[in-house]
Structures are given as structure tokens and as C-alpha cells.
Design an enzyme around this catalytic site. Structure first.
Site, PDB file in Angstrom:
ATOM      1  N   ASP A 339     -19.264   3.471  19.565  1.00  0.00           N
ATOM      2  CA  ASP A 339     -17.976   4.318  19.287  1.00  0.00           C
ATOM      3  C   ASP A 339     -16.758   3.264  19.190  1.00  0.00           C
ATOM      4  O   ASP A 339     -16.512   2.513  20.137  1.00  0.00           O
ATOM      5  CB  ASP A 339     -17.813   5.196  20.329  1.00  0.00           C
ATOM      6  N   GLU A 370     -18.932   1.905  14.780  1.00  0.00           N
ATOM      7  CA  GLU A 370     -18.048   2.362  13.847  1.00  0.00           C
ATOM      8  C   GLU A 370     -16.779   1.094  13.875  1.00  0.00           C
ATOM      9  O   GLU A 370     -16.111   0.710  14.872  1.00  0.00           O
ATOM     10  CB  GLU A 370     -16.979   3.566  14.556  1.00  0.00           C
TER      11      GLU A 370
END
Ligand code: CA
Length: 672
Positions: A339, A370
Site C-alpha cells: 500500500d 502502489e
């Protein structure tokens, strides 16, 4: 701590490289070790239960700890058995805090206290004896089709066919042969996933997180779980018994075992970039060390949660690598999704890759993340953030979510009514208008096909196609179906509550098939949100992180209602797995030539591989009009005519010469 804002000197004195931190249980004794270099004293407190509210709660013993080398405090107890709960009282600068263990591997209710655990007793039968699994993992890692799923969403719906007690739990994955509303006809859950053919299930956070009260009413609570409390412990609310620390560990392993037995690999969504709150085990144990700060002492807020961690500090980098390897070894996890990876530095990410690669089958463990952050974060000078512009500084087996591909296909995630290629957008997000915008959008789709390896790009610089995750939907933002519904011309200017999001619609169905057809024929790794394949709707809610379970739960009835779309995806998955060129790591081994179609919104390309006879001709037509295109020389099998994907290649129609291209459709022709 001499210099509060540059930990170079501190790290050189105190970095501790052994892997024995935490509570290590043996029959003879339990040894506690905690890294707390700034502490004046540390005591370990032993308890009968995980909280004072439980029956039999009492303090068993308080043991003073001794400071050893590199700031590690140690104590041992022969009286402390497995199942014993513990905390540390750490005194820093005269302030004493009682805290659970940064390095804890088990905990009680809501993670208030850590627990001493005999990990071998938490292994389900056969969990560690499955030697064939590494071979299977190797095979799956060569052609990943990743399915993003939330543990509770999977089975909490009343129509999931799962027993009432296991709905929304780890153990739902262990129920084989379940059917829609238990009617014995349409497969659901594990049975459905096997049939769909995906290779990897990517599970939203299931480390222990803080936003759900594990002892409260779980039927009304929901959270995605991006709020870590204990990184090395499974979340309690997915367990049948969150009070006894060993139970959630065993059940979590049972879930993983069941997925492996179904031939499906497991990716864990990890969130090392921030914690649930600053009142954390990290801050309580070594105040100011684990978090990133500005020179004036203000905590960095690149995660938009007010407490970014500092991957560039030696002991947090080490913590991340150890934690990832712990899940890989102890739980047999097959991949990790990071994340807000842009908040970590490339050196940390590459270090984690190197550590995973040392494990048996470790090179087949996926890593992707990400490549962005929520906001600016003041990383230590000289560190390189793992954002998309730095993709080329990441190891070639660390992939990134490609927002360029995602937004080119169906429009920006930030502007609700912005459309992309399939919903006949002209690229509003590109800040230009009309025909030129349409042409730029076509180019972006072509870049997507080549996994952004076609030409020099400033914004993203992959070393190879394998570094690109091609996708159009994830848990964040609108589901694909809702986005396409929202951008229908007839819904322009309407408020969300005036749109019937759940209703079937032939135009959206065509656009959905085209979107899937595009990213399934792009180089790179494909990924999609659970339920995209049956028109999943969240009724126009774009951020459902804590929306009620009924908004988030997968509707298995809808999977039956949208069976035509499911079959289309199933066909694309099977085709993608059989045509391995898509996963060719070296871009130079694949040749993609785009045809000049003389029409915007009509893209056609011929894909060949240097060492194979197989070839592919693919057409994307976003226009409302049909078109006629010549085929390259030779005879092709029709894999996809825009409406169905043929999975029995012997049954494919054959075609040569020219083709009548359907409107708003993907067409796939192959020489196999
Ligand atoms: Ca929790």
C-alpha cells in the site's frame, strides 16, 4: 538520541541484526527480547488473559528486563507457558508506557496484549508437508491473473452458501462445493474461484488492524483494514475466537491451505507505510524513531493518516523485510502488495525483494505496489521514493499498479464523469479537447498494450513489461460497472441517487467487455477487483472503506444474473494463460505492430514473439459504428468475436482476408 532528525549515527550504533526479537517459546522457558535503545528501564508483564474484562483475568508476574547489546532488553521466564499474555512497560525520558510487543506474533482481543505462542501447534494438518506447492507456485507466477478480494466480502452475503457461523470469516474459504443460497446449482466462493480460473487471490489487509472492535457486534461493522496495529499477527475479527491468540493464527493458515489446495496462490495486502494511530507499539517502545518527521518535529502526512513510518531508518527497514519474510515462511504467502509504496524508498523495496529471493521458492513470490503516496512526505535526504517515475530503480520483479492504463481505458478515478477509451471519452483528464484528445487517448491505449515499454516515457519507466500491473478496477474508487454507468451520456448531469446503478444495461455490458478485452490483451500482469466479472456495484459509492457489509459484500446472486459476463472473463483468463507472450519479461522478445486504421477509436495490432509461431491479431473498436479491416496474411482462429470468448480452440471459427469489426467491441484472432 543526539540528532532527532537524522538517524544515521543512531542506526550505526544501535542497528540490531539478529532475528530473535519478540517472545521465543521453548518447553524449558520463554525468552523475551525487545529493541528499545532509548529506554531507561523495561519490564515485562505476564497476564493470564488478553484483557482485564475476561474471566480469570489476573497479573501473573512482572519481570525486570536487562539491557544487552545494541539497545536490546531481555528477560526469560520458565513459568511463562504458551498461551500466556504479555506487555512491556517501557520507560523513556521518565515516561512509562505499557505496550504490546512490536515483535509480537500472537495477541489477545483487539491486540491490547501480545501472547506467547508455540507456532508449530498452530499449523493445520499437512500445512508444512505440501512440497508440491512450490512447483505450483512457480507455474502460477509465470502467468498471474490476480483477483482482489476482501475476506468479509467474500462470504458475508446471505446467498454465499457458506454456513452461518463461517460467513465473513477465514474459515469460509475452507468450505468446498458451496452453491448459491445452498440450492446445489450455481457454485459460489472457493468452488466458483476454481471454475473462474484465476491464479492468485489478493486479500485486502488481514494483519491485525484497529478499526473494527473484535469483541463488538461484527454484523454491523466493516472496514477494509488499512489501519495496522500488529503487523505480524492475523486480524481477530475474521476469526471465530479473537480472544485466544492461537485460534486466529490457525484459522488464517487454514484459509491459506484451502486456497492452495484449490490451486490458488495467496497475495497479502501489506500496509507498512502508516499505523492505525500514533498511540502504537512502535511509538510506545522507541518514541520518535519509527515515524518520519519534518525538521520542526511535525509528523509527516504523506499517507493522509498523520503518521508515516520511516522505511529509510535501519530498524524499520529491517522490520519490514523481516515481517514480509515471516509471513512468507510461517504462513506460506505467495505475494505481497504494498500500500502507498511511494512512501517507501527504493532501497527498502529492493532489500525486501532480495530477502524474499533467499527463501525456498522465494523468487516466485510476487511483489507489487502502489507507486504513489497520498501527499508529500519528507524522506531522508538521498533516499529515492518508490513512485512510478522511479520504476526503473526498483528490482525488475517489483511491479507497480499502472494508473496510466487504468485511466486510459475507462477515465480518471478522480473525476467521476471523466470517461476513457471504452466509454467514448475524449480524454477530459488530459486537459485538451476534441479530435486531438481522442488521438492522445488512442496513443495511451497503445502504450497500455505495450505495458508502457513502447517508447520513451517521462512519467513511467518500466525495465520490462512484467513491472506493469494492467487493470481498471480495485477496491478504491468506483467499481468498473458503476463508473461505466455513471459516464453513460444519458446520465450526464444526473445526481448519483437518480441513477439505477445495479440495473443491467446492454451498452454498459459492451463497454465492460471491451475494457476487459483491452487489459487482458496488454503485456504485463493483469489484476481485477472481485466481482468486476459480474458487474459488481456498490450503488455509486466510490469509497466504501467502512460502508455497511451489505454494500461491500459480493452478491453471489448477481454472479448468476451476469453469467454471460462471467463466462466472458473466464474465457479471457483461459486465453491469457494459454498465450504466454503476454508475460514475456523482455520487451524486445515481443513484436507489436499497430495497423494504421485511419479512424480514431479503432485500434488494431499484430503481436508475435521472436521464438514462437504463435501470433495474435487484436482489434479494439470504441466507436458506435462497425468497420471493415484487412487481416494480416494467413488463417486465424476467432478467439473472441466481441461477445463471447471461445475456450475450446478446436471449435473456433477460422477467418482470413478481412473482418467486419463490431461496434464497441474487442475482437481477438490467433494463430495458435
Ligand atoms: Ca484487530
Amino acid at each position: 538520541m543526539k540528532n532527532k532528525f537524522d538517524f544515521n549515527e543512531f542506526d550505526s550504533i544501535y542497528e540490531y541484526k539478529e532475528k530473535d526479537l519478540g517472545a521465543v517459546y521453548t518447553e524449558k522457558e520463554t525468552v523475551f527480547k525487545v529493541w528499545a535503545p532509548a529506554a531507561g528501564s523495561v519490564t515485562v508483564n505476564l497476564y493470564q488473559t488478553g484483557s482485564d474484562a475476561e474471566e480469570g483475568a489476573r497479573l501473573l508476574e512482572r519481570l525486570p528486563m536487562k539491557q544487552g547489546e545494541r539497545g536490546v532488553w531481555q528477560a526469560s521466564s520458565s513459568g511463562c507457558k504458551k498461551g500466556c499474555y504479555y506487555t512491556y512497560t517501557v520507560c523513556n525520558n521518565g515516561i512509562a508506557k505499557e505496550t504490546a510487543d512490536v515483535y509480537g506474533r500472537a495477541c489477545g482481543i483487539n491486540g491490547v496484549r501480545s501472547m506467547v505462542v508455540d507456532l508449530r501447534e498452530t499449523d493445520p494438518k499437512g500445512f508444512r508437508e505440501n512440497k508440491e506447492w512450490l512447483l505450483k507456485r512457480h507455474e502460477l507466477s509465470k502467468c498471474p491473473v490476480i483477483y482482489e478480494l476482501h475476506i468479509k466480502d467474500f462470504s458475508s452475503g446471505g446467498d454465499s452458501g457458506i454456513s452461518e457461523k463461517n460467513r465473513g470469516k477465514y474459515l469460509a474459504f475452507t468450505e468446498p462445493d458451496t452453491t448459491l443460497s445452498k440450492k446445489g446449482e450455481i457454485p459460489t466462493c472457493i468452488s466458483y474461484l476454481k471454475d473462474l480460473g484465476i491464479t492468485h487471490v489478493h486479500l485486502l489487509p488481514f494483519f491485525d488492524y484497529g478499526s473494527v472492535d473484535e469483541g463488538g457486534d461484527l454484523s454491523s461493522q466493516f472496514n477494509w483494514g488499512y489501519d495496522p496495529v500488529h503487523y505480524n499477527v492475523p486480524e481477530g475479527s475474521y476469526s471465530l475466537d479473537p480472544y485466544h491468540g492461537e485460534v486466529r493464527i490457525r484459522e488464517c493458515k487454514q484459509m491459506i491451505q484451502a486456497l492452495h489446495e484449490a490451486g490458488i496462490a495467496v497475495v497479502m495486502d501489506v500496509v507498512y507505510n502508516h499505523t492505525y494511530s500514533l498511540e502504537s507499539v512502535f511509538e510506545n517502545t522507541v518514541p520518535g524513531y519509527y515515524y518520519r518527521k519534518y525538521a520542526d518535529g511535525k509528523y509527516s502526512n504523506g499517507s493522509l493518516c498523520g503518521n508515516d513510518t520511516a522505511s529509510e531508518h535501519a530498524m524499520y527497514r529491517r522490520y519490514m523485510a523481516d515481517s514480509v519474510c515471516y509471513w512468507a515462511e510461517e504462513y506460506q504467502i505467495d505475494g505481497f502488495r504494498f500500500d502507498l509504496m511511494g512512501l517507501h524508498d527504493t532501497e527498502t523495496m529492493n532489500c525486501i525483494r532480495a530477502e524474499l529471493d533467499k527463501l525456498p521458492g522465494g523468487e516466485d513470490i510476487l511483489m507489487y505496489g502502489e507507486p504513489w503516496s497520498g501527499d508529500y512526505s519528507p524522506m531522508k535526504k538521498g533516499s529515492i521514493p518508490a513512485v512510478k517515475e522511479n520504476t526503473d530503480k526498483l528490482h525488475e520483479r517489483i511491479a507497480v499498479f499502472c494508473d496510466g492504463t487504468r485511466d486510459a481505458i475507462k477515465g480518471s478515478v478522480f473525476i467521476a464523469d471523466d470517461a476513457g477509451f471504452v466509454n467514448t471519452g475524449v480524454g477530459e483528464s488530459l486537459s485538451i479537447d476534441g479530435a486531438e484528445a481522442s488521438r492522445v487517448l488512442d496513443e495511451a491505449v497503445k502504450d497500455s498494450v505495450c505495458a508502457w515499454c513502447r517508447r520513451e516515457q517521462k512519467e513511467i519507466t518500466p525495465k520490462n513489461p512484467g513491472q506493469i500491473i494492467s487493470y481498471v478496477s480495485a477496491h478504491d474508487n468506483y467499481t468498473l460497472w458503476d463508473k461505466l454507468k455513471y459516464t453513460l451520456p444519458k446520465n450526464a448531469g444526473k445526481k448519483k441517487n437518480q441513477i439505477d446503478f445495479s440495473k443491467k444495461c446492454s451498452e454498459v455490458m459492451r463497454q465492460n467487455k471491451l475494457a476487459a478485452g483491452i487489459y487482458f490483451t496488454c503485456l504485463g500482469t493483469v489484476f481485477f477487483q472481485a466481482g468486476e466479472e459480474f458487474g459488481r456495484t456498490k450503488l455509486g459509492i466510490s469509497d466504501s472503506y467502512n460502508a455497511p457489509p451489505y454494500i461491500n459484500a459480493l452478491s453471489w446472486s448477481r454472479s448468476s444474473e451476469f453469467r454471460e459476463l462471467v463466462e466472458f472473463y473466464k474465457g479471457l483468463i483461459a486465453f491469457r494463460k494459454s498465450f504466454k507472450t503476454f508475460y514475456e519479461r523482455a520487451a524486445q522478445n515481443v513484436k507489436i505492430s499497430f495497423e494504421n486504421t485511419n479512424m480514431t477509436g479503432l485500434i488494431a495490432f499484430y503481436m508475435t514473439k521472436t521464438d514462437s509461431e504463435k501470433a495474435l491479431f487484436v482489434i479494439y473498436n470504441k466507436n458506435k459504428e462497425k468497420a471493415i479491416l484487412p487481416l494480416p496474411e494467413g488463417c486465424f482462429r476467432v478467439i473472441c468475436d466481441g461477445e463471447i470468448v471461445e475456450t475450446d480452440y478446436d471449435k473456433c471459427k477460422e477467418i482470413s482476408g478481412e473482418v467486419l469489426v463490431k461496434n464497441e467491441a474487442v475482437m481477438i484472432f490467433a494463430k495458435l
